[in-house]
Design a protein around this motif. Structure first.
Motif, short mmCIF file in Angstrom:
data_model
loop_
_atom_site.label_atom_id
_atom_site.label_comp_id
_atom_site.label_asym_id
_atom_site.label_seq_id
_atom_site.Cartn_x
_atom_site.Cartn_y
_atom_site.Cartn_z
N GLU A 1 0.84 -1.19 0.00
CA GLU A 1 0.00 0.00 0.00
C GLU A 1 0.87 1.24 0.00
O GLU A 1 2.05 1.17 0.32
CB GLU A 1 -0.94 -0.01 1.20
N GLY A 2 0.25 2.35 -0.38
CA GLY A 2 1.02 3.58 -0.37
C GLY A 2 0.27 4.73 -1.00
O GLY A 2 -0.95 4.68 -1.19
N THR A 3 1.03 5.77 -1.31
CA THR A 3 0.50 6.99 -1.89
C THR A 3 1.10 7.20 -3.27
O THR A 3 2.29 6.98 -3.47
CB THR A 3 0.86 8.21 -1.00
N LYS B 1 1.57 10.20 -6.02
CA LYS B 1 1.46 11.64 -6.29
C LYS B 1 1.86 11.90 -7.74
O LYS B 1 2.76 11.24 -8.27
CB LYS B 1 2.37 12.43 -5.36
N PRO C 1 -1.56 14.45 -4.60
CA PRO C 1 -2.11 13.09 -4.66
C PRO C 1 -2.93 12.88 -5.94
O PRO C 1 -3.70 13.76 -6.33
CB PRO C 1 -3.01 13.00 -3.42
N VAL D 1 -7.02 3.70 -7.39
CA VAL D 1 -6.38 4.78 -6.63
C VAL D 1 -7.45 5.81 -6.33
O VAL D 1 -8.19 6.22 -7.23
CB VAL D 1 -5.24 5.43 -7.46
N ASP E 1 -7.83 9.46 -4.03
CA ASP E 1 -7.17 10.48 -3.22
C ASP E 1 -5.71 10.12 -2.96
O ASP E 1 -5.18 10.30 -1.87
CB ASP E 1 -7.91 10.68 -1.88
N GLN F 1 -4.33 7.22 -2.61
CA GLN F 1 -4.10 6.00 -1.83
C GLN F 1 -4.45 4.75 -2.64
O GLN F 1 -5.42 4.75 -3.39
CB GLN F 1 -4.94 6.02 -0.56
N TYR F 2 -3.65 3.71 -2.46
CA TYR F 2 -3.94 2.41 -3.06
C TYR F 2 -3.51 1.32 -2.10
O TYR F 2 -2.68 1.53 -1.22
CB TYR F 2 -3.22 2.25 -4.41
N ALA F 3 -4.08 0.14 -2.26
CA ALA F 3 -3.68 -1.06 -1.53
C ALA F 3 -3.95 -2.25 -2.44
O ALA F 3 -4.99 -2.30 -3.10
CB ALA F 3 -4.45 -1.20 -0.22
N THR G 1 5.18 -0.82 2.36
CA THR G 1 4.62 0.46 1.93
C THR G 1 5.48 0.93 0.77
O THR G 1 6.71 0.91 0.85
CB THR G 1 4.66 1.49 3.07
N ASP H 1 5.49 4.16 -1.97
CA ASP H 1 4.94 5.40 -2.51
C ASP H 1 5.55 5.67 -3.88
O ASP H 1 6.69 5.23 -4.16
CB ASP H 1 5.26 6.58 -1.58
#
Length: 136
Positions: free
Chosen positions: A38-40, A42, A47, A69, A71, A73-75, A129, A131
């Motif tokens: 998971e992570g972010t 951009k 984002p 995805v 905002d 965020q994804y997992a 994690t 990103d």
């Protein structure tokens, strides 16, 4: 032969065969364990509002996985190994075209992050994690 004995034998046989049937229906061994990554994400410092991340296994035994995805965020659930990362996002580029019933859209994340992806990750046991900071 006694009808009562035949009926009892049939019921007993079915009771003994039921567990065998369950094993044959998918209760056997499972594939390799999967782990959460998971992570972010951009794009140009902000984002990613919405999009899709696709993980393509570099090992021939893996299966492609996809996550949405939102905002930034994804997992996603992945098995151990090395993965090519493909990130896509579209946005409207103008007003709704009446004949189409929708607005024109464009894939705005550069090709180097999707169709010509240069991104990859290594997934260890236990997950991680990860990103991604994408630039134009």
């Amino acid at each position: 032969m006694n009808t009562y004995l035949c009926r009892s034998w049939t019921c007993s046989s079915l009771a003994l065969l039921a567990p065998v049937g369950l094993l044959a229906c998918g209760c056997g061994p499972k594939g390799p364990p999967s782990y959460t990554v998971e992570g972010t994400i951009k794009y140009e410092g902000a984002p990613l509002p919405t999009g899709k991340v696709t993980m393509i296994p570099k090992q021939p035994t893996g299966r492609t996985a996809v996550a949405l995805v939102k905002d930034g965020q994804y997992a996603i659930e992945l098995t151990e190994g090395e993965w090519t990362v493909n990130i896509q996002a579209v946005r409207e580029t103008g007003p709704v075209i009446p004949s189409l019933g929708e607005a024109p859209r464009e894939q705005y994340v550069p090709r180097k992050y999707n169709s010509d992806s240069t991104l990859s990750i290594e997934v260890p046991g236990g997950g991680k994690t990860q990103d991604f900071d994408l630039e134009k």
